[in-house]
Write an enzyme that holds these catalytic residues in place. Sequence first.
Site, PDB file in Angstrom:
ATOM      1  N   PRO A   1      -4.313   0.277  18.974  1.00  0.00           N
ATOM      2  CA  PRO A   1      -3.986  -0.213  17.633  1.00  0.00           C
ATOM      3  C   PRO A   1      -4.107   0.810  16.500  1.00  0.00           C
ATOM      4  O   PRO A   1      -3.768   0.493  15.359  1.00  0.00           O
ATOM      5  CB  PRO A   1      -4.995  -1.360  17.420  1.00  0.00           C
TER       6      PRO A   1
ATOM      7  N   TYR B   1       3.864   6.313  10.089  1.00  0.00           N
ATOM      8  CA  TYR B   1       3.013   5.185   9.712  1.00  0.00           C
ATOM      9  C   TYR B   1       3.813   4.098   8.992  1.00  0.00           C
ATOM     10  O   TYR B   1       3.678   2.915   9.298  1.00  0.00           O
ATOM     11  CB  TYR B   1       1.853   5.677   8.831  1.00  0.00           C
TER      12      TYR B   1
ATOM     13  N   HIS C   1       0.849  -1.196   0.000  1.00  0.00           N
ATOM     14  CA  HIS C   1       0.000   0.000   0.000  1.00  0.00           C
ATOM     15  C   HIS C   1       0.878   1.237   0.000  1.00  0.00           C
ATOM     16  O   HIS C   1       1.818   1.335   0.786  1.00  0.00           O
ATOM     17  CB  HIS C   1      -0.916   0.016   1.226  1.00  0.00           C
TER      18      HIS C   1
ATOM     19  N   LYS D   1       1.053  -0.260  15.252  1.00  0.00           N
ATOM     20  CA  LYS D   1       2.467  -0.341  15.624  1.00  0.00           C
ATOM     21  C   LYS D   1       2.863  -1.579  16.431  1.00  0.00           C
ATOM     22  O   LYS D   1       4.055  -1.917  16.507  1.00  0.00           O
ATOM     23  CB  LYS D   1       2.862   0.906  16.441  1.00  0.00           C
TER      24      LYS D   1
ATOM     25  N   TYR E   1      -9.306   5.386   7.348  1.00  0.00           N
ATOM     26  CA  TYR E   1      -9.457   5.734   8.766  1.00  0.00           C
ATOM     27  C   TYR E   1     -10.517   6.846   8.832  1.00  0.00           C
ATOM     28  O   TYR E   1     -10.289   7.939   8.316  1.00  0.00           O
ATOM     29  CB  TYR E   1      -8.142   6.256   9.342  1.00  0.00           C
TER      30      TYR E   1
HETATM   31  P1  FAD Z   1       1.532 -12.001  21.348  1.00  0.00           P
HETATM   32  O1  FAD Z   1       1.150 -12.023  19.922  1.00  0.00           O
HETATM   33  O2  FAD Z   1       0.502 -11.653  22.351  1.00  0.00           O
HETATM   34  O3  FAD Z   1       2.150 -13.432  21.680  1.00  0.00           O
HETATM   35  C1  FAD Z   1       2.393 -13.869  23.001  1.00  0.00           C
HETATM   36  C2  FAD Z   1       2.278 -15.379  23.042  1.00  0.00           C
HETATM   37  O4  FAD Z   1       2.592 -15.829  24.352  1.00  0.00           O
HETATM   38  C3  FAD Z   1       0.872 -15.858  22.743  1.00  0.00           C
HETATM   39  O5  FAD Z   1       0.891 -16.863  21.759  1.00  0.00           O
HETATM   40  C4  FAD Z   1       0.365 -16.363  24.094  1.00  0.00           C
HETATM   41  O6  FAD Z   1      -0.589 -17.427  23.933  1.00  0.00           O
HETATM   42  C5  FAD Z   1       1.646 -16.814  24.740  1.00  0.00           C
HETATM   43  N1  FAD Z   1       1.601 -16.859  26.200  1.00  0.00           N
HETATM   44  C6  FAD Z   1       1.004 -15.965  27.041  1.00  0.00           C
HETATM   45  N2  FAD Z   1       1.168 -16.347  28.314  1.00  0.00           N
HETATM   46  C7  FAD Z   1       1.892 -17.495  28.283  1.00  0.00           C
HETATM   47  C8  FAD Z   1       2.366 -18.362  29.291  1.00  0.00           C
HETATM   48  N3  FAD Z   1       2.113 -18.124  30.591  1.00  0.00           N
HETATM   49  N4  FAD Z   1       3.056 -19.447  28.932  1.00  0.00           N
HETATM   50  C9  FAD Z   1       3.320 -19.706  27.604  1.00  0.00           C
HETATM   51  N5  FAD Z   1       2.876 -18.920  26.611  1.00  0.00           N
HETATM   52  C10 FAD Z   1       2.177 -17.823  26.949  1.00  0.00           C
HETATM   53  N6  FAD Z   1       0.074  -4.367  15.517  1.00  0.00           N
HETATM   54  C11 FAD Z   1       0.601  -3.903  14.345  1.00  0.00           C
HETATM   55  O7  FAD Z   1       1.825  -3.743  14.249  1.00  0.00           O
HETATM   56  N7  FAD Z   1      -0.183  -3.595  13.260  1.00  0.00           N
HETATM   57  C12 FAD Z   1      -1.529  -3.733  13.315  1.00  0.00           C
HETATM   58  O8  FAD Z   1      -2.197  -3.520  12.284  1.00  0.00           O
HETATM   59  C13 FAD Z   1      -2.126  -4.178  14.551  1.00  0.00           C
HETATM   60  N8  FAD Z   1      -3.461  -4.334  14.674  1.00  0.00           N
HETATM   61  C14 FAD Z   1      -3.963  -4.964  15.770  1.00  0.00           C
HETATM   62  C15 FAD Z   1      -5.320  -5.199  15.812  1.00  0.00           C
HETATM   63  C16 FAD Z   1      -5.860  -5.870  16.907  1.00  0.00           C
HETATM   64  C17 FAD Z   1      -7.330  -6.135  16.924  1.00  0.00           C
HETATM   65  C18 FAD Z   1      -5.022  -6.310  17.970  1.00  0.00           C
HETATM   66  C19 FAD Z   1      -5.589  -7.073  19.149  1.00  0.00           C
HETATM   67  C20 FAD Z   1      -3.683  -6.045  17.960  1.00  0.00           C
HETATM   68  C21 FAD Z   1      -3.133  -5.374  16.860  1.00  0.00           C
HETATM   69  N9  FAD Z   1      -1.771  -5.110  16.787  1.00  0.00           N
HETATM   70  C22 FAD Z   1      -1.258  -4.543  15.652  1.00  0.00           C
HETATM   71  C23 FAD Z   1      -0.888  -5.504  17.873  1.00  0.00           C
HETATM   72  C24 FAD Z   1      -0.200  -6.851  17.647  1.00  0.00           C
HETATM   73  O9  FAD Z   1      -1.158  -7.846  17.361  1.00  0.00           O
HETATM   74  C25 FAD Z   1       0.628  -7.239  18.884  1.00  0.00           C
HETATM   75  O10 FAD Z   1       1.432  -6.155  19.231  1.00  0.00           O
HETATM   76  C26 FAD Z   1       1.487  -8.486  18.613  1.00  0.00           C
HETATM   77  O11 FAD Z   1       0.689  -9.639  18.651  1.00  0.00           O
HETATM   78  C27 FAD Z   1       2.613  -8.619  19.644  1.00  0.00           C
HETATM   79  O12 FAD Z   1       3.304  -9.833  19.452  1.00  0.00           O
HETATM   80  P2  FAD Z   1       3.959 -10.601  20.669  1.00  0.00           P
HETATM   81  O13 FAD Z   1       4.598 -11.810  20.087  1.00  0.00           O
HETATM   82  O14 FAD Z   1       4.757  -9.657  21.469  1.00  0.00           O
HETATM   83  O15 FAD Z   1       2.745 -11.003  21.605  1.00  0.00           O
HETATM   84  C1  DHB Z   2      -5.323  -3.140  10.739  1.00  0.00           C
HETATM   85  C2  DHB Z   2      -5.155  -2.974  12.103  1.00  0.00           C
HETATM   86  C3  DHB Z   2      -4.823  -1.734  12.597  1.00  0.00           C
HETATM   87  O1  DHB Z   2      -4.648  -1.557  13.924  1.00  0.00           O
HETATM   88  C4  DHB Z   2      -4.635  -0.654  11.750  1.00  0.00           C
HETATM   89  O2  DHB Z   2      -4.312   0.552  12.260  1.00  0.00           O
HETATM   90  C5  DHB Z   2      -4.783  -0.833  10.389  1.00  0.00           C
HETATM   91  C6  DHB Z   2      -5.134  -2.078   9.894  1.00  0.00           C
HETATM   92  C7  DHB Z   2      -5.690  -4.467  10.217  1.00  0.00           C
HETATM   93  O3  DHB Z   2      -5.882  -5.391  11.027  1.00  0.00           O
HETATM   94  O4  DHB Z   2      -5.808  -4.626   8.999  1.00  0.00           O
END
Ligand code: FAD
Ligand code: DHB
Length: 384
Positions: A288, A380, A72, A292, A196
């Site tokens: 979100p 962004y 994009h 980021k 947005y």
């Molecule tokens: P997580 O993905 O949370 O992974 C942690 C893992 O640890 C999980 O699999 C969990 O099951 C496991 N775990 C937890 N506790 C334990 C335990 N006690 N023992 C063993 N395992 C455990 N970010 C972006 O950059 N761009 C986006 O567009 C964006 N949109 C988002 C939209 C939504 C709706 C949401 C909810 C989040 C969004 N984010 C976005 C944020 C992004 O999803 C998270 O920042 C990302 O998942 C972080 O990765 P992580 O590996 O640090 O944590």
């Molecule tokens: C998506 C999630 C976001 O938080 C965002 O700012 C843009 C797109 C997505 O899940 O596609």
Amino acid sequence: MRTQVGIIGAGPAGLLLSHLLHLRGISSVVLEKRSRDYVERRVRAGVLEQGTVDTLVEAGVGERLLREGLPHHGIELRYGGAGHRIAFEKLVPGRSITVYGQQEVVKDLIAARLAAGGDLRFEVEDVAVHSLESDPYLTFGGERLDCDVIAGCDGFHGVSRPAVPEGVLSVYERDYPFAWLGILARVAPSSEELIYTRTERGFALHSMRSPTVSRFYLQVPADARVEEWPDERIWAELRARLESVPGFTLTTGEITEKGVTPMRAFVAEPMQYGRLYLAGDAAHIVPPTGAKGLNLAVADVRVLTEALAAYFADGSTGLLDGYSDACLKRVWRAQHFSWWMTTLLHTFEDEDPYGRRLQLSYLDYVTSSEAAATTLAENYVGLP
Ligand code: FAD
Ligand code: DHB
């Protein structure tokens, strides 16, 4: 059992760390409490910064991402009855984002780890961390794993951050008075680029996953429950918010996934204690709106990999000691950007008319001043 790096969590942070360490000849074991199926289906982020894409491609796990991801070169800000394009190709030439589901990144990383004989353990019970000051080890399901270093990649609700003794971490946090209802729908996107939208009814976001799958988010009350949002209500509300410019029609379809995400910001400093290093959501989360969270997790892991590679090469601890400081600069920039995007685009119930006019005035500025639009665009797509 013994490994060099014990990794808690098979989200993007834990899996990428395990993969990058493997490429440097460093052993790890990943302990995940959920099933493989669960983590591969968990629908979350979709926007990958340029730097995140580059990291995955350089690490040899970007083949499907390059084939199926959607590049994009701009986003639309929609408010006050008009749409305004933030044109990355003009404002930040050569830099863009790629839309590719987080669970696809997770699938690609799991496949790469398993193909290389990596040790990933799913559905592991009662993970606990011990002896963080020296000779650390993990216990789980009656087993013990001795490690040189532990990486806490277990997300916001994990066990690693709470294992740091009280008083060591400084915590900075903010809860927002609303949440996001996110859906996936089997329908072609109604727009080529992300939209947005700020309306008096609240924020809405039109995103996508493929030419046949769309992703949408709606600002909802903080205590909203999925059961209160039958499909018809979701489409009616998306229409009311997104069909706010002349000539735009939202195409609807079957909703295949629904979830409510609280809006919260959180940072724990420092991101390390003794032999424990926190990465990704375990150390910090952002609302979100700026997309980021996943990108920050990848950036942390890049820094941690370099530090661990130096440590295991010759015992040098300089980079490891500086891990938290090296990450926090980017973390706080992303905190500010996410707060800024959130306050710019959402409606706040306690906002007075003066506050609403300020918000609209700022939107006018961002969409008419090239300097302001560039600030949005460069944050962004991600700072280098
Ligand atoms: P997580 O993905 O949370 O992974 C942690 C893992 O640890 C999980 O699999 C969990 O099951 C496991 N775990 C937890 N506790 C334990 C335990 N006690 N023992 C063993 N395992 C455990 N970010 C972006 O950059 N761009 C986006 O567009 C964006 N949109 C988002 C939209 C939504 C709706 C949401 C909810 C989040 C969004 N984010 C976005 C944020 C992004 O999803 C998270 O920042 C990302 O998942 C972080 O990765 P992580 O590996 O640090 O944590
Ligand atoms: C998506 C999630 C976001 O938080 C965002 O700012 C843009 C797109 C997505 O899940 O596609």
